[in-house]
Design a protein around this motif. Sequence first.
Motif, PDB file in Angstrom:
ATOM      1  N   GLY A  68      28.592 -65.320  35.771  1.00 13.27           N
ATOM      2  CA  GLY A  68      29.295 -64.659  34.689  1.00 13.27           C
ATOM      3  C   GLY A  68      30.795 -64.739  34.899  1.00 13.27           C
ATOM      4  N   TYR A 185      24.727 -63.469  30.282  1.00  8.59           N
ATOM      5  CA  TYR A 185      26.074 -63.992  30.557  1.00  8.59           C
ATOM      6  C   TYR A 185      26.199 -64.458  31.998  1.00  8.59           C
ATOM      7  CZ  TYR A 185      27.925 -60.109  33.358  1.00  8.59           C
ATOM      8  OH  TYR A 185      28.176 -59.213  34.370  1.00  8.59           O
ATOM      9  N   ASN A 188      26.097 -68.285  32.626  1.00 11.14           N
ATOM     10  CA  ASN A 188      27.203 -69.155  32.187  1.00 11.14           C
ATOM     11  C   ASN A 188      26.712 -70.317  31.333  1.00 11.14           C
ATOM     12  OD1 ASN A 188      28.090 -68.157  35.224  1.00 11.14           O
ATOM     13  ND2 ASN A 188      29.760 -68.043  33.715  1.00 11.14           N
ATOM     14  N   THR A 191      26.153 -69.787  24.611  1.00 10.01           N
ATOM     15  CA  THR A 191      25.630 -68.593  23.947  1.00 10.01           C
ATOM     16  C   THR A 191      24.579 -68.925  22.894  1.00 10.01           C
ATOM     17  OG1 THR A 191      27.482 -68.702  22.391  1.00 10.01           O
ATOM     18  CG2 THR A 191      27.727 -67.272  24.319  1.00 10.01           C
TER      19      THR A 191
END
Length: 482
Positions: A68, A185, A188, A191
Amino acid sequence: MKIVHVASEMFPYVKTGGLADVVGSLARALARKNHEVTVFLPGYRSVLEHPEVEPLLRRTRRLRIEMGDMFMTGDVRVFSPAPNLTVHLICREEFFDRKAPYGNGERDYEDNHHRFIFFCKAVVEVMRLTNLDADVVHGHDWQTGLLPLLLRATEQRHRVNLAMHTVHTIHNLAFQGLFPMKSFYRTNLPTELMGIDGVEYYGQASMMKAGILFADRITTVSPQYAEEIQTSDYGCGLDGVVQLRADDLLGILNGIDTDTWNPATDALLPGNFSAADLGGRKLCRSELLKKAGFDPRFSGPVFGMVCRLTEQKGVQLLLANRAFFERENVRLIVLGSGDGLLEEGMQELADALPDKVYFRKVLDEKFSHLVEAGSDFFVMPSLFEPCGLNQMYSQAYGAVPIVTRVGGLIDTVTDIDDEPADGTGILIEPTAAGLAGGLERALDLRMDRAAYDAVQQRGMGRDFSWEKAAEVYDAFYEELGA
């Protein structure tokens, strides 16, 4: 061929169930076939201090893993337990220096998602730093479900090729690695993968779903289970996802480690035996009865059971048949731990019928071998069973299995009434009434000594070895184009 296996367990170093047996046996079988095999495991304290590991262990490098908006460090320790086989341990005390792999016995660790995101990311980073260049990266169960995504993301980011092909094996679809979506998150990853076409599952993130959707191929641990998980009855809510990958799904039956599970050479038994000479089995039967506090000269039927005490394993069906054990002159010996209510139920039954029922609530590898070697019948009334190993152990050790008509049990046990000339056990429906009928059939079979002996001999003659299963994996990997 360079084959990488990634898992959260591996026998004999850490084990909570059949996953460990499968990973340990398959890796060694593939190494014996001259493949270059690498296994990645979490660096649990129990593994680092294992007597077969500690003398061989060497530290190779320090890792810095992006999680993250922060970085976490870890160590890599390596040992080689056999030719062509190397094991990498991903170590970070905060995550893996704990008494048990997944939880404290009452509940799962609340940070399991962080632990196994870190583990998967560390595996990928080690592969990148060492230029491992694998032909196949093979992940096992939800703990490794993010591997295919993380591998491809790292390849794109660093313009490298880490693995030609990825495989994800579903050992038990009931365990899906479901976590709050906000934890995503830490991966990484882009999204857009948070949506329904990615890892999202009813508002949560599912690591198992990620493995199913994004691995090149998916396998399960038996042909029957591969069919079952495409149905609403056994798909655990992911049947639709599995159906999307049906053309890439293959059920490969597990094997058993015949170096560990062979009654002719088993050092954990008081006497060894084979289908040709059952003399040692009589000694095992007497010793089992003695250790359970029964008269070792008892000549009636002995029923054995070794399992995690969960509803999946059908322990409640056994408890529902209390009247059978009250009525009949039999002995029941159960080894297992798990659900508190089921543990209490088994202990209450043993306390109520001390001359007939024995219950041991301690995981004991030696005693589990003795149960297989000394019982006349092995009881395994699972509500579902992806593959199962104990029904294969029982046949190899001369105990006739009583199993339900589900999953790998169907693939490995032939019912004595369905096929009288080839039967090796008793298949039942996964209900209390089904088990009641199976127990009665067992009594009838035991009364006909010649018939029982014939069933026992057929079971002991079956080949469940990992050498046989490894040949199937060999062909599977070749089909991938590796």
